[in-house]
Design a protein around this motif. Structure first.
Motif, mmCIF file in Angstrom:
data_model
loop_
_atom_site.group_PDB
_atom_site.id
_atom_site.type_symbol
_atom_site.label_atom_id
_atom_site.label_comp_id
_atom_site.label_asym_id
_atom_site.label_seq_id
_atom_site.Cartn_x
_atom_site.Cartn_y
_atom_site.Cartn_z
ATOM 1 N N CYS A 33 0.808 -1.229 0.000
ATOM 2 C CA CYS A 33 0.000 0.000 0.000
ATOM 3 C C CYS A 33 0.839 1.275 0.000
ATOM 4 O O CYS A 33 0.277 2.369 0.117
ATOM 5 C CB CYS A 33 -0.929 0.019 1.210
ATOM 6 N N TRP A 36 -0.106 4.532 -1.965
ATOM 7 C CA TRP A 36 -1.294 5.200 -1.422
ATOM 8 C C TRP A 36 -0.972 5.863 -0.085
ATOM 9 O O TRP A 36 -1.418 6.977 0.188
ATOM 10 C CB TRP A 36 -2.432 4.197 -1.231
ATOM 11 N N ILE A 43 -6.775 5.826 -4.689
ATOM 12 C CA ILE A 43 -7.731 4.806 -5.129
ATOM 13 C C ILE A 43 -8.698 5.497 -6.088
ATOM 14 O O ILE A 43 -9.371 6.456 -5.705
ATOM 15 C CB ILE A 43 -8.486 4.208 -3.932
ATOM 16 N N ASN A 108 -7.937 7.772 1.591
ATOM 17 C CA ASN A 108 -7.260 6.557 1.122
ATOM 18 C C ASN A 108 -6.654 5.779 2.274
ATOM 19 O O ASN A 108 -6.756 4.545 2.339
ATOM 20 C CB ASN A 108 -6.155 6.936 0.124
ATOM 21 N N SER A 151 -8.978 -5.783 -6.817
ATOM 22 C CA SER A 151 -9.425 -5.129 -8.050
ATOM 23 C C SER A 151 -10.581 -4.163 -7.819
ATOM 24 O O SER A 151 -10.777 -3.217 -8.586
ATOM 25 C CB SER A 151 -9.841 -6.184 -9.083
ATOM 26 N N ARG A 152 -11.352 -4.371 -6.747
ATOM 27 C CA ARG A 152 -12.498 -3.499 -6.486
ATOM 28 C C ARG A 152 -12.272 -2.629 -5.258
ATOM 29 O O ARG A 152 -13.217 -2.257 -4.564
ATOM 30 C CB ARG A 152 -13.764 -4.343 -6.349
ATOM 31 N N LEU A 153 -11.033 -2.274 -5.017
ATOM 32 C CA LEU A 153 -10.713 -1.387 -3.909
ATOM 33 C C LEU A 153 -11.431 -0.052 -4.038
ATOM 34 O O LEU A 153 -11.686 0.630 -3.045
ATOM 35 C CB LEU A 153 -9.197 -1.176 -3.852
ATOM 36 N N GLN A 154 -11.782 0.332 -5.271
ATOM 37 C CA GLN A 154 -12.500 1.583 -5.509
ATOM 38 C C GLN A 154 -13.907 1.574 -4.908
ATOM 39 O O GLN A 154 -14.463 2.643 -4.631
ATOM 40 C CB GLN A 154 -12.615 1.844 -7.015
ATOM 41 N N THR A 156 -15.614 1.478 -2.111
ATOM 42 C CA THR A 156 -15.303 1.639 -0.694
ATOM 43 C C THR A 156 -16.295 0.970 0.247
ATOM 44 O O THR A 156 -15.874 0.261 1.174
ATOM 45 C CB THR A 156 -15.181 3.138 -0.360
ATOM 46 N N SER A 299 -12.521 -4.598 -13.339
ATOM 47 C CA SER A 299 -12.367 -4.756 -11.895
ATOM 48 C C SER A 299 -13.340 -5.772 -11.316
ATOM 49 O O SER A 299 -12.964 -6.578 -10.455
ATOM 50 C CB SER A 299 -12.540 -3.398 -11.185
ATOM 51 N N ASN A 463 -2.087 -7.543 -8.630
ATOM 52 C CA ASN A 463 -3.284 -7.105 -7.908
ATOM 53 C C ASN A 463 -3.191 -5.707 -7.327
ATOM 54 O O ASN A 463 -4.212 -5.115 -6.990
ATOM 55 C CB ASN A 463 -3.600 -8.089 -6.764
ATOM 56 N N ASN A 469 -6.853 0.061 -9.885
ATOM 57 C CA ASN A 469 -6.948 0.532 -8.501
ATOM 58 C C ASN A 469 -5.901 1.570 -8.112
ATOM 59 O O ASN A 469 -5.679 1.799 -6.928
ATOM 60 C CB ASN A 469 -6.893 -0.644 -7.509
#
Length: 739
Positions: A33, A36, A43, A108, A151-154, A156, A299, A463, A469
């Motif tokens: 991380c 970020w 993100i 983030n 992949s779907r960290l966006q 939230t 994603s 990933n 992401n």
């Protein structure tokens, strides 16, 4: 000499702590991380465009000791409290954001802290289940950084709920095993915080917990009633914690465009069968690095857990089946069933569930089921590592090996057929990582450390930090002191902010301002949110998804173009886009601006009423209305003011803040007052003596009320309790809620 010995012991203890699974996971979290955490990357996509503005608004309101229930800065105003994704009641997001509500970097970091907390929960769960340290670490890494978790960290709210899953799983497991009060509290609190985001991921988690509880009770060898009562207590506690959210959402749901989907509307959100190839390599379709040729969403359609856990399962899965047959078959069943659900209409399973499973028709993305694939797959990989660390031959699960071979052949065929031969390189890299992991375990005396390095390399490559992401850490921050269309547009609108009832802008094609304007109290008549009030959507046609130009916005009978009277009522003063549109003028490179001078006063005093039988006024007559003189009301709406020649009033706005408007009204006789702010269930109007004034839906969308003769202080306030009273009573009655 004694001091030197003590210092050496302290250093040794410090090193031992870092070598624990918790210490190693913390190191992995920092490494994965770091861009970020340092603010180099952010993100992207929904996180910055939709969820950060919502959390920022709530935190800013709370910081000023004001309620965040009503957000006036998007879509002319809407009940953010009732939006199931906006985390308005999530303390783990809001409390840290109080430190700096407008900081995207802090947002983030807070999201990533949830990932860290979820990993620690997974480590604790692995210890309870008897996993050795290396297996616990792999379990946590795959669970929190594998597949859609990365992949779907966006997304939230899904990540926040998912990060609570390990703690909920731990609590449920301990309730089954020991049944202590603290276990019930852990499961109930984790479940309640998880359910504060009413996404489909939460729905699947709740469903899995219910199945787990029922299975535990049925398989219990004794004291089934006591175990059932404990699980019921968990459910009651979780329901009580999340009640304000689901009550608010249910109360508003009937007024929105999301009160149920058809199967045909839900199926486009399914995973494409070709996506199964991502189980073998995370970049087989170049969706993370390069020009994507993926068949679906880059994603949402993503299965890559890592080459190491897959190789471990292919090498030692048969041994796991031999040692833990029942648990392994359950985990395999979860993997298979969730993938079948994610495939949507490709198999009969999802259509069947959609037909009879209550509540599933409120969601539109079968691919969300992949969030339950991860825990089961992580468990299988961790247990395979546990078997691999013990002496013995390879024991492949031959059905799984056959499935992977078939998948590899189909992936190769797709790459050749589409002419994307680079896919073979990515498949080769993943295969090399997996083979290296097996060789380490077979030949190295202490393979754990090098295996950890391999897993980190794999996750970093496929990933983390890929295109789905990681975005620029500064591009989305609105400061007006840098170049770029979003910065110039923000500077133009920020200079026009005035106290009181806001005038609004419509912004298309300038991504940083889509919802981001709300962070800086800039009011928009559009925004980005799939969940919209039906009346507002029908009258204005404002899209839920961002569009690039005004030409792409679909017209409605009430808003055929940007000169429509409904724009005047909404107070739309400015129109902005990157591309030219009728009436616009260039404001530098890629910023086009048009100023509307026909905006009506924010408060009106019409003297005459016209009635409409339908939900909304007739469009042709509405567009010819003189709104300073006439008011449209539903046919069944009653009030004390006369229909014609009502009182004349002097109206002053004394105070305005989100969710609260205070007026001074002086009328010679009962008078109509229209406040040109969007109304909804939950708003109420009162006089200082507590008298409630009926608040009606005027001119289709706005506050309308009848004020008695004389001088009065009138307060309009948005109240969750009022929302629950109105919305739930209407929902229980099965009415449309016309008022």
């Amino acid at each position: 000499m004694q001091q030197s010995s003590t210092a050496t012991q302290d250093m040794g203890g410090w090193q031992c702590r870092w070598r624990t699974p918790e210490g190693m996971f913390l190191i992995a979290w920092v490494v994965l991380c770091l861009p970020w955490l340092l603010g180099i990357k952010t993100i992207p996509f929904d996180a910055v465009q939709q969820f950060f503005p919502a959390v920022s608004f709530s935190a800013e309101q709370l910081r000023h000791l004001q309620s965040p229930w009503w957000n006036p800065y998007l879509y002319g105003g809407y009940p953010q409290l009732a939006d199931p994704q906006m985390m308005t009641l999530q303390p783990s997001m809001l409390l840290p954001m109080l430190l700096a509500p407008t900081s995207l970097h802090l947002f983030n970091v807070v999201v990533l802290l949830h990932v860290l907390a979820g990993g620690f929960g997974a480590l604790r769960l692995g210890r309870v289940q008897g996993m050795p340290p290396a297996a616990r670490l792999l379990f946590a890494l795959v669970l929190m950084f594998g597949g859609v978790a990365a992949s779907r960290l966006q997304h939230t709210p899904m990540i926040v709920s998912y990060s609570l899953l390990p703690w909920l799983w731990l609590g449920m497991e301990q309730v089954r095993r020991q049944g202590r009060l603290r276990d019930v509290l852990l499961a109930g609190i984790a479940g309640g915080l998880c359910a504060l985001q009413l996404t489909q991921v939460t729905y699947f988690i709740i469903l899995a917990c219910a199945i787990h509880a029922v299975g535990a009770v049925l398989l219990a060898k004794g004291q089934r009633v006591r175990l059932l009562l404990r699980f019921c207590l968990v459910g009651v506690l979780a329901g009580a914690i999340s009640a304000p959210q689901w009550l608010s959402t249910l109360a508003w749901l009937g007024e929105t465009n999301r009160d149920g989907f058809s199967l045909e509307a839900a199926l486009p959100g399914a995973m494409h069968w070709q996506t199964l190839a991502t189980l073998l390599s995370g970049n087989v379709f170049s969706q993370g690095r390069g020009d994507s040729w993926a068949f679906g969403d880059i994603s949402a359609d993503y299965l890559y857990l890592g080459a190491v856990p897959l190789a471990l399962w292919l090498g030692w899965g048969g041994e796991v089946l031999r040692r833990k047959p029942a648990a392994t078959r359950i985990a395999l069943a979860v993997v298979i069933l969730t993938i079948l659900i994610a495939l949507g209409g490709a198999t009969p399973l999802f259509p069947c569930l959609f037909t009879w499973l209550p509540g599933l028709d409120l969601f539109r993305r079968p691919a969300d089921a992949l969030f339950l694939t991860l825990p089961a797959a992580a468990w299988l990989g961790a247990n395979a590592l546990q078997a691999a660390l013990q002496p013995g031959p390879l024991r492949p699960p031959w059905m799984s090996v056959g499935a992977v071979v078939l998948l590899a052949v189909s992936s190769a065929w797709m790459a050749i057929d589409r002419g994307h031969l680079a896919a073979f390189a990515w498949l080769g890299i993943s295969a090399a990582v997996g083979i290296a992991a097996v060789l380490l375990l077979r030949r190295h005396r202490a393979p754990e450390r090098w295996l950890f390095v391999l897993v980190l390399f794999d996750l970093l490559l496929f990933n983390v930090g890929t295109s789905f992401n990681a975005g620029s850490g500064t591009k989305s921050v609105l400061t007006a002191d840098r170049a770029g269309p979003a910065q110039r547009a923000y500077a133009l609108l920020a200079a026009e902010r005035q106290p009181g009832l806001p005038e609004r802008a419509v912004v298309f094609g300038i991504g940083g301002l889509t919802n981001g304007a709300a962070v800086h109290a800039i009011a928009l008549a559009n925004g980005y949110n799939p969940m919209l009030a039906s009346d507002y959507l029908q009258m204005t046609g404002m899209p839920g998804e961002p569009v690039d130009t005004f030409q792409q916005k679909l017209p409605t009978a009430w808003a055929t173009d940007t000169t429509a009277p409904v724009y005047d009522l909404l107070g739309v003063r400015w129109l902005l886009a990157q591309d030219p549109f009728p009436g616009s003028s260039a404001q530098g490179d890629q910023v086009e601006l048009a100023r509307r001078d026909s905006v009506l006063p924010r408060v009106l005093n019409p003297r005459n009423v016209r009635r409409h039988d339908a939900r909304l006024p007739p469009a042709d007559e509405f567009n010819q209305t003189d709104f300073s003189r006439q008011l449209w009301l539903p046919a069944m709406a009653g009030a004390a003011c006369p229909e014609h020649d009502a009182g004349e009033a002097n109206i002053q706005v004394q105070h305005y803040q989100p969710g609260r408007i205070e007026l001074t009204v002086e009328a010679d006789r009962p008078a109509w007052v229209v406040v040109n702010e969007v109304t909804a269930r939950g708003w109420q109007a009162r006089l200082p003596d507590g008298t409630v004034l009926p608040l009606l839906r005027g001119n289709g969308l706005f506050h309308a009320l009848c004020v008695p003769a004389g001088r009065h202080q009138v307060q309009l306030r948005y109240s969750p309790l009022q929302l629950w009273r109105e919305g739930l009573s209407v929902r229980l009655a099965g009415d449309s809620g016309l008022h």
